[in-house]
Design a protein around this motif. Structure first.
Motif, mmCIF file in Angstrom:
data_model
loop_
_atom_site.group_PDB
_atom_site.id
_atom_site.type_symbol
_atom_site.label_atom_id
_atom_site.label_comp_id
_atom_site.label_asym_id
_atom_site.label_seq_id
_atom_site.Cartn_x
_atom_site.Cartn_y
_atom_site.Cartn_z
ATOM 1 N N ALA A 125 64.112 55.896 -19.626
ATOM 2 C CA ALA A 125 64.775 56.138 -18.203
ATOM 3 C C ALA A 125 64.611 57.478 -17.892
ATOM 4 O O ALA A 125 64.576 57.840 -16.432
ATOM 5 C CB ALA A 125 66.182 55.959 -18.620
ATOM 6 N N VAL B 207 74.670 57.629 -21.889
ATOM 7 C CA VAL B 207 74.346 56.833 -20.288
ATOM 8 C C VAL B 207 74.721 57.859 -19.389
ATOM 9 O O VAL B 207 73.738 57.903 -18.395
ATOM 10 C CB VAL B 207 75.268 55.736 -20.113
ATOM 11 C CG1 VAL B 207 75.253 54.925 -18.791
ATOM 12 C CG2 VAL B 207 74.865 54.767 -21.306
ATOM 13 N N TRP B 208 75.631 58.670 -19.640
ATOM 14 C CA TRP B 208 75.787 59.854 -18.840
ATOM 15 C C TRP B 208 74.584 60.916 -18.504
ATOM 16 O O TRP B 208 74.230 61.289 -17.415
ATOM 17 C CB TRP B 208 77.367 60.540 -19.003
ATOM 18 C CG TRP B 208 77.463 61.779 -18.131
ATOM 19 C CD1 TRP B 208 78.153 61.649 -16.740
ATOM 20 C CD2 TRP B 208 77.110 63.208 -18.263
ATOM 21 N NE1 TRP B 208 78.222 62.847 -16.244
ATOM 22 C CE2 TRP B 208 77.513 63.802 -16.852
ATOM 23 C CE3 TRP B 208 76.366 63.792 -19.086
ATOM 24 C CZ2 TRP B 208 77.213 65.227 -16.942
ATOM 25 C CZ3 TRP B 208 76.067 64.971 -18.835
ATOM 26 C CH2 TRP B 208 76.597 65.862 -17.767
ATOM 27 N N GLU C 129 71.615 60.267 -19.581
ATOM 28 C CA GLU C 129 70.597 59.731 -18.800
ATOM 29 C C GLU C 129 70.583 59.778 -17.241
ATOM 30 O O GLU C 129 69.708 60.060 -16.684
ATOM 31 C CB GLU C 129 70.677 58.221 -19.399
ATOM 32 C CG GLU C 129 69.419 57.321 -19.036
ATOM 33 C CD GLU C 129 69.531 55.932 -19.779
ATOM 34 O OE1 GLU C 129 69.966 54.993 -18.842
ATOM 35 O OE2 GLU C 129 69.550 56.049 -21.042
ATOM 36 N N ASN C 130 71.663 59.388 -16.795
ATOM 37 C CA ASN C 130 71.845 59.689 -15.215
ATOM 38 C C ASN C 130 71.874 60.906 -14.913
ATOM 39 O O ASN C 130 71.296 61.100 -13.665
ATOM 40 C CB ASN C 130 73.141 58.665 -14.911
ATOM 41 C CG ASN C 130 73.007 57.116 -15.102
ATOM 42 O OD1 ASN C 130 72.589 56.587 -13.993
ATOM 43 N ND2 ASN C 130 73.101 56.715 -16.113
ATOM 44 N N TYR C 131 72.518 61.770 -15.240
ATOM 45 C CA TYR C 131 72.388 63.168 -15.088
ATOM 46 C C TYR C 131 71.170 63.720 -14.961
ATOM 47 O O TYR C 131 70.639 64.424 -14.037
ATOM 48 C CB TYR C 131 73.365 63.997 -15.905
ATOM 49 C CG TYR C 131 73.407 65.314 -15.518
ATOM 50 C CD1 TYR C 131 74.409 65.926 -14.621
ATOM 51 C CD2 TYR C 131 72.443 66.327 -16.332
ATOM 52 C CE1 TYR C 131 74.366 67.312 -14.343
ATOM 53 C CE2 TYR C 131 72.758 67.765 -15.956
ATOM 54 C CZ TYR C 131 73.437 68.117 -14.830
ATOM 55 O OH TYR C 131 73.707 69.417 -14.584
ATOM 56 N N VAL D 110 77.939 52.042 -17.303
ATOM 57 C CA VAL D 110 77.151 52.613 -16.335
ATOM 58 C C VAL D 110 78.157 52.584 -14.924
ATOM 59 O O VAL D 110 78.177 53.762 -14.043
ATOM 60 C CB VAL D 110 76.028 51.495 -15.741
ATOM 61 C CG1 VAL D 110 75.563 51.996 -14.456
ATOM 62 C CG2 VAL D 110 74.837 51.853 -16.861
ATOM 63 N N GLN E 99 79.076 56.229 -12.965
ATOM 64 C CA GLN E 99 78.675 56.490 -11.604
ATOM 65 C C GLN E 99 79.687 57.066 -10.871
ATOM 66 O O GLN E 99 79.503 58.025 -9.933
ATOM 67 C CB GLN E 99 78.149 55.161 -10.832
ATOM 68 C CG GLN E 99 76.839 54.329 -11.365
ATOM 69 C CD GLN E 99 76.554 53.307 -11.010
ATOM 70 O OE1 GLN E 99 77.442 52.522 -10.451
ATOM 71 N NE2 GLN E 99 75.343 52.744 -10.844
ATOM 72 N N LYS F 201 68.160 61.881 -14.511
ATOM 73 C CA LYS F 201 67.631 61.485 -13.594
ATOM 74 C C LYS F 201 67.883 61.865 -12.221
ATOM 75 O O LYS F 201 67.106 62.105 -11.354
ATOM 76 C CB LYS F 201 68.014 59.860 -13.547
ATOM 77 C CG LYS F 201 67.179 59.157 -14.799
ATOM 78 C CD LYS F 201 68.003 57.847 -15.000
ATOM 79 C CE LYS F 201 67.867 56.842 -13.891
ATOM 80 N NZ LYS F 201 68.294 55.439 -13.999
ATOM 81 N N GLN F 202 69.195 62.191 -12.037
ATOM 82 C CA GLN F 202 69.649 62.907 -10.807
ATOM 83 C C GLN F 202 69.027 64.285 -10.579
ATOM 84 O O GLN F 202 68.722 64.641 -9.561
ATOM 85 C CB GLN F 202 71.212 62.976 -10.780
ATOM 86 C CG GLN F 202 71.732 63.543 -9.638
ATOM 87 C CD GLN F 202 73.312 63.258 -9.635
ATOM 88 O OE1 GLN F 202 73.847 64.380 -10.264
ATOM 89 N NE2 GLN F 202 73.886 62.394 -9.081
#
Length: 773
Positions: free
Chosen positions: A383, A354-355, A357-359, A764, A768, A361-362
């Motif tokens: 994602a 999840v980290w 994935e978000n990294y 999540v 964040q 996307k950022q």
């Protein structure tokens, strides 16, 4: 082509008719000339890449962020076939290379800053293509393009474990991964040390050696450039080649010059150049901002699960999984032009996934890095990726959108083209019957009108039947879309077929003679040492036939320990473990594939068929073993002729499954089974497990697999096979399965009332907060 740091040891050169050859530090480069196309072959580690003639600006220090290579061919060869390829390059004929062709006449097209997901079945050549890109074996990738790669394997070279600095600490190893910065620092240190000596000629000799190394690099590129271009560009490139050769000869003479023969003017000029070069290099190092890079490295390491106290540990002390995380951090921190990630989620727990994935996307908003990734995690691809590249039938196809959109579009295209083909086949059959009738009547009555009508309709059948839409999606027009004298008819309608590979099916569980729980844990506590913290603390769990139990949690939370207690491998410190007297357990461990690989190395002639025949000890005959292996996707010669040591990761997973299900167990315990599988095989596995009539205990970070197998849900974003049995089928039955998802945390087993979604949402929130730091 590899990094230029390896080209400084350029050896002797020799010219050959029709080819230019260099030998340097394990690199062999051959360029064959062709009168129609200029095709470049680069052979390194048995990978041979070729493409059509292009207008690549190889010497451009500021290349385009996009890659556009047409006519791409990639062949994997053996050392013997390399010699055969060279011997067949005669006259104007194109070299025919023996080897396995992975890509033929493909089109590699990558836009700057876009995140791509590379899809394809196991064995189609995804990892080979990525390595060819990273090693810059593919023409069109400029020497100035910075490429970083994370590979699945532990090979030498970029992305392999050999690229880790084992003697350094985790943080130092990550910070030293940027080769561009390392090259600048090494050159600056080399010049700086020359000024620290009392000899005034040291800076002079240092700058001359640097100029010589640069001239060697430029000569290599000039040769490459001259043989990729023709016409006016080729003439200019050959002129540049002569200039590069003269430049290298001049710099070598200056390096070889005796110190006593260097005049004062040359000393002053070279010393001044050394000073200016050192100042430039120091400015570049300041611009790279080591402090910011260190801050980013710490942030990445924390996101991937490292603790602060682990930053100073030596890489050599880490386990394989943590080394892979260190390699992933080394790749992410570089900020290259192209970042290649081959199965980056394999060794991450769900928090790490999840980290990441978000990294990533950022990074879409904050960075212009192009990312190409391969992953079996469907949620991760959906994602992160904006476009999909499909490697299929030795071609590269592109789709703008994520995996879920691609699968939906694929199904729509299959339905649309299927209906079009059926309608056209009916129309063609009607017209052919009409043609035969008109010919019969025309010949019988000498009616020329009937014969002309039959001829006209036959021409329509031959030339006008086929695809009714153009490449742009509009209605097909003959004078616009069928240009060229060699085209006489439209393309045939090809209905796309599903590419899910071989299906999988599991034998039914052996019936129990009397009812009762298969396994039960009553107040189980486990400690490795008496005074240590309890890994498992007061665990209660009961599993009956048909139950579906999913166990999730972060790495180190004790999931594998719980599985070992359930499986009877270790006794609990406190509490009671009870099992059914007739229970058969099929256990797939995290290291099942590695165990098979080791067995294959110890017994080179061992095949999958021979292994199961030996382990079943006469219980199964050869026909039954072949049937079992075939049901797992290992058919024919793969089962009987291919040694276990030569099987791919996905095939080894299938073999490991066959080893645990041949005895028809009532309970399957599966610990991280998706590590070596592509997403097509994960889908087939989910379908096979859904219809298994025994009980399943699944430990996995794959959200899709847990949702489908344990929760019995058909995801709207992921199409499952028609044979999948989930909640819809259970509603028709009187006895529905018990389906529970647990999270193991701080020794406690907590049931998630909302399943995987509840655990994911909690992670999540943590991610964040981590990204906001």
């Amino acid at each position: 082509m590899v990094g230029f740091t390896r080209l400084t040891a350029l050896g002797a050169r020799r010219w050959e008719p029709g080819a230019i050859k260099y030998a340097t530090d394990g690199l062999c480069t051959s360029i064959f000339l062709n009168s129609v196309n200029i095709v470049k072959y680069l052979i390194m580690a048995n990978i041979l890449a070729s493409c059509k003639q292009t207008r690549f600006h190889l010497l451009d220090e500021n290349p385009s962020a996009e890659i556009d290579v047409e006519g791409l061919g990639i062949v994997v060869t053996s050392a013997a076939s390399e010699d055969d390829a060279k011997s067949k390059a005669k006259g104007k004929s194109k070299a025919k290379t023996a080897g396995r062709e992975l890509i033929s006449d493909g089109h590699l097209r990558l836009k700057g800053g876009i995140h791509y997901g590379l899809l394809g079945r196991n064995g189609t050549g995804k990892s080979t293509l990525l390595r060819a890109m990273a090693e810059k074996l593919i023409p069109g990738i400029s020497h100035a393009t910075r490429v970083a790669i994370l590979q699945q394997t532990d090979e030498d070279g970029p992305g392999g474990n050999a690229s880790l600095r084992l003697e350094k600490s985790v943080l130092e190893s990550v910070l030293s991964s940027d080769e561009a910065r390392n090259e600048v620092r090494r050159t600056a240190d080399f010049l700086s040390k020359s000024f620290e000596t009392e000899n005034p000629l040291e800076p002079v000799m240092a700058i001359r050696k640097i100029r010589c190394q640069h001239a060697e690099k430029m000569l290599f590129l000039a040769h490459k450039n001259a043989n990729l271009k023709s016409g006016a560009r080729g003439l200019q490139a050959r002129k540049d080649l002569k200039v590069a050769e003269a430049k290298l000869e001049s710099t070598r003479e200056m390096v070889a010059q005796e110190p006593d023969s260097i005049d004062a003017g040359a000393i002053q000029t070279d010393t001044q150049e050394a000073v200016e070069t050192l100042q430039t290099l120091q400015s570049q190092l300041e611009e790279m901002n080591h402090a910011d890079m260190k801050k980013e490295a710490r942030r990445i390491l924390l996101g991937l699960g490292f603790k602060e106290d682990a930053f100073n540990k030596k890489v050599s002390t880490l386990s394989g999984g943590w080394r892979m995380r260190c390699m992933l951090a080394s790749t992410l921190v570089q900020k290259p032009d192209i970042m290649i990630l081959d199965e980056p989620t394999n060794f991450l727990d769900l928090l790490g996934v999840v980290w990441l994935e978000n990294y990533l996307k950022q990074q879409r908003e904050d960075s212009e890095t192009t990312i190409v990734l391969v992953s079996h995690d469907r949620d991760f691809i959906n994602a992160v990726c904006e476009e999909i590249v499909i490697l299929r039938d030795q071609k590269l196809n592109y789709f703008r959108g994520n995996l879920a959109a691609y699968e939906q579009d694929f199904e729509e295209q299959k339905l649309y083209l299927g209906r079009m083909k059926e309608a056209q086949e009916r129309q063609t059959a009607h017209m052919e019957a009409s043609i035969q009738q008109n010919l019969k009547i025309g010949k019988k009555t000498n009616d020329d009108n009937k014969l002309r009508q039959a001829k006209s309709r036959q021409k329509r059948v031959d030339d006008r039947m086929g695809l009714q839409v153009s490449a742009n999606g509009g209605r097909f027009k003959l004078n616009r879309d069928l240009v060229g004298y060699h085209f006489t008819c439209r393309a045939e309608i090809e209905v796309p077929t599903d590419e899910r590979g071989a299906t999988m099916s599991l034998p039914d569980a052996t019936e129990l003679r009397f009812p009762g729980p298969l396994v039960s844990l009553e107040a189980v506590t486990f400690q490795y040492k008496k005074n240590d913290r309890a890994v498992l603390d007061d665990i209660n769990l009961v599993v009956h036939i048909g139950d579906r139990v999913g166990i999730m949690g972060l790495n180190g939370s004790g999931k594998t320990t719980l599985i070992r207690v359930l499986n009877g491998q270790i006794p609990p410190s406190k509490g009671k473990v009870s099992t059914h007297s007739r229970l058969k357990v099929g256990y797939y461990g995290q290291h099942s594939v590695e165990e098979l690989q080791e067995r294959g190395r110890m017994e080179p002639g061992l095949t999958a068929l021979g292994l199961l025949l030996a382990e079943s000890d006469g219980t199964l005959n050869e026909g039954e073993v072949r049937g079992l292996l075939s049901s797992m996707g290992l058919q024919g010669r793969i089962a009987s002729d291919v040694p276990v040591g030569k099987l791919s990761g996905g095939q080894l997973v299938r073999l490991a499954l066959a080893r645990i299900v041949w005895s028809a167990p009532q309970l399957l315990i599966l610990d991280e089974i998706t590590t070596h599988l592509d997403f097509h095989t994960v889908t087939a596995l989910a379908t096979a497990l859904s219809s298994f009539n025994g009980a399943i205990i699944l430990v996995s970070h794959d959200r899709f697999l847990v949702r489908s197998v344990i929760e019995g849900k058909r995801d709207t974003d992921h199409k499952l096979d028609e044979d999948f049995e989930g909640l819809e089928q259970e509603q028709e039955e009187t006895n529905s399965r018990r389906r529970s998802v647990y999270v193991l945390k701080a020794g406690q087993l907590n049931e998630q009332t909302k399943g995987v979604q509840q655990f994911e949402q909690s992670l999540v929130k943590r991610v964040q907060k981590m990204l906001a730091i």
